[in-house]
Design a protein around this motif. Structure first.
Motif, short mmCIF file in Angstrom:
data_model
loop_
_atom_site.label_atom_id
_atom_site.label_comp_id
_atom_site.label_asym_id
_atom_site.label_seq_id
_atom_site.Cartn_x
_atom_site.Cartn_y
_atom_site.Cartn_z
N GLY A 191 0.43 -4.64 6.92
CA GLY A 191 1.66 -4.18 7.22
C GLY A 191 2.90 -5.41 6.46
N ALA A 192 2.72 -6.41 6.65
CA ALA A 192 3.97 -7.57 5.85
C ALA A 192 4.03 -7.15 4.58
CB ALA A 192 3.86 -8.68 6.63
N ILE A 193 2.91 -6.77 3.71
CA ILE A 193 3.12 -7.04 2.77
C ILE A 193 3.50 -5.19 2.24
CG2 ILE A 193 1.76 -9.38 2.06
CD1 ILE A 193 -0.60 -7.23 1.18
N GLY A 194 3.77 -4.69 2.30
CA GLY A 194 3.54 -3.41 2.68
C GLY A 194 2.59 -2.31 2.01
N SER A 195 1.59 -3.28 2.35
CA SER A 195 0.54 -2.29 1.88
C SER A 195 0.37 -0.91 2.22
CB SER A 195 -0.87 -3.03 2.86
OG SER A 195 -2.20 -2.19 1.67
N HIS A 237 -7.28 -1.70 4.59
CA HIS A 237 -6.92 -2.81 5.78
C HIS A 237 -6.25 -2.52 6.70
CE1 HIS A 237 -6.88 -4.71 1.37
NE2 HIS A 237 -5.63 -4.47 1.30
N PRO A 283 -5.83 -8.64 -0.56
CA PRO A 283 -6.59 -9.98 -1.38
C PRO A 283 -6.08 -11.07 -0.96
CG PRO A 283 -5.92 -8.25 -3.33
CD PRO A 283 -5.90 -7.73 -1.04
N THR A 284 -4.72 -11.62 -0.58
CA THR A 284 -4.51 -12.25 -0.48
C THR A 284 -4.48 -13.38 0.89
OG1 THR A 284 -2.03 -11.18 -0.43
CG2 THR A 284 -2.66 -12.27 -2.67
N SER A 310 1.09 -14.39 8.05
CA SER A 310 0.40 -15.66 7.26
C SER A 310 0.83 -17.04 7.97
CB SER A 310 1.26 -15.22 6.42
OG SER A 310 2.88 -16.32 6.89
N ASP A 370 -1.70 -6.56 9.93
CA ASP A 370 -0.12 -7.21 10.67
C ASP A 370 -0.09 -7.28 9.09
OD1 ASP A 370 -0.02 -6.66 13.45
OD2 ASP A 370 -0.04 -8.41 14.21
N PHE A 371 -1.17 -8.60 8.64
CA PHE A 371 -1.02 -9.24 7.41
C PHE A 371 -1.00 -7.89 6.39
CE2 PHE A 371 -1.58 -10.91 3.45
CZ PHE A 371 -1.61 -12.03 3.34
N ASP A 396 -1.32 -6.08 -4.37
CA ASP A 396 -1.37 -3.99 -3.17
C ASP A 396 -1.60 -3.20 -4.33
OD1 ASP A 396 -2.00 -3.11 -0.56
OD2 ASP A 396 -0.35 -1.55 -1.35
N VAL A 424 -4.52 -16.64 1.81
CA VAL A 424 -4.13 -17.92 2.43
C VAL A 424 -3.59 -17.96 3.65
CG1 VAL A 424 -1.31 -16.39 2.35
CG2 VAL A 424 -1.77 -18.51 1.60
N ARG A 425 -3.44 -17.71 4.76
CA ARG A 425 -3.17 -17.63 6.92
C ARG A 425 -4.40 -18.66 6.06
NH1 ARG A 425 -1.79 -15.19 10.90
NH2 ARG A 425 -3.31 -15.68 12.85
N TRP A 467 3.96 -13.20 0.17
CA TRP A 467 4.36 -12.85 -0.34
C TRP A 467 4.42 -11.95 -1.64
CZ3 TRP A 467 7.98 -9.41 -1.45
CH2 TRP A 467 7.96 -7.86 -0.30
#
Lengths: 148, 136
Positions: free
Chosen positions: A30-34, A39, A57-58, B29, A27-28, B63, A61-62, B56
């Motif tokens: 997908g949300a950043i458009g990877s 992933h 890599p981020t 997140s 889900d993470f 990426d 933060v979650r 974000w």
């Protein structure tokens, strides 16, 4: 409400455990458009030698923000959350986070100071695995905007 | 002897964001700050409109680095940025963020490269000093 700079140097008890699920990594990503398969696709991750999908890599933060809440939401700390903006963020990866990990995080308050009418709060969260081995260090600086 | 493969062409990308993506990021997140979803709230605290989470933008920008190192997230050793600008996301709009990366430094002894990443929205820089160190 001024910052309580006496909080600088404080270390909190471990937060967690945070079990990392495949779905939250997917889900993470997908949300950043990877576009990175490792992933999102367990087989692609396994081809690279990982047990399951690997976090972006981020992603940490979650977990770090849940640890940071111990400070930010403590009324004694004097942080007015409605005036907080994110200043800086950094991650040092001792190894990547993989679905199936169970991590805990220790929050350190590295700096708390007033500068130019604003408050600056720098924290560090040390995430480690069940064996106590370091996984990710998350450095964050938030700015509490002054009233002026 | 050459090291692992890199894909320099992966360092240039346009990513898009709209309100539904911000909802997805808030859920993924755990950052449910209403400035990222509710324009009335955003305006009440002095913003022009809803803004994307800085994290974000950082995640979307980095990426390209993972793609650069052949899609192996474990080759990213560290990354950091400053949040210098905002990505404003009006209702009904799809906003583009341009990401460009370049190799700034190679340390052959350590087997690492330092990449500098720029992210701009509407010509304005939204991340400052965005860097990643990768296993080359």
């Amino acid at each position: 409400m001024p910052l309580n700079t006496d909080f600088a140097g404080r270390e909190y008890p471990p937060a967690g455990p945070f079990p990392i699920t495949r779905q939250e990594v997917v889900d993470f990503a997908g949300a950043i458009g990877s576009t990175v398969e490792a992933h999102r696709d367990p087989q692609a991750a396994q081809t690279l030698g990982y047990a399951d999908v690997v976090a972006p890599p981020t992603f940490a933060v979650r977990l770090a923000q849940r640890c940071e809440a111990q400070l930010v939401q403590d009324p004694e700390a004097g942080i007015d959350f409605s005036r907080v903006v994110h200043g800086e963020e950094g991650f040092t990866h001792h190894r990547p986070i993989v679905a199936g990990d169970v991590l805990t995080g220790v929050l350190h308050v590295d700096r708390m100071r007033e500068a130019g009418g604003h408050g600056m709060v720098s924290t560090r969260v040390e995430l480690s695995d069940e064996g106590g081995r370091p996984v990710t260090t998350v450095n964050s600086t938030i700015v509490v905007r002054g009233e002026g | 002897m050459s090291g692992p493969i890199t894909y320099p062409e992966a360092l240039s990308r346009t990513v898009t964001v709209d309100r539904s993506r911000l909802v997805a990021y808030a859920d993924a997140s755990g950052d449910q700050n209403p400035i990222h979803q509710d324009e009335e709230f955003a305006r009440s605290v002095g913003l022009d409109d809803v803004i994307a989470h800085g994290m974000w933008t950082m995640g979307a920008a980095l990426d390209v680095v993972t793609a650069y190192v052949g899609g192996d997230p474990g080759r990213i050793l560290s990354c950091a940025t400053r949040f210098t600008g905002m990505v404003v996301v009006p209702e009904g709009a799809t906003v583009e963020v341009q990401v460009e990366g370049a190799v700034k430094k190679s340390d052959e002894a350590a087997g690492t490269q330092t990449l500098e990443i720029s992210a701009t929205c509407g010509g304005e820089k939204v991340l400052g000093r965005c860097q990643a160190v990768v296993r080359a």
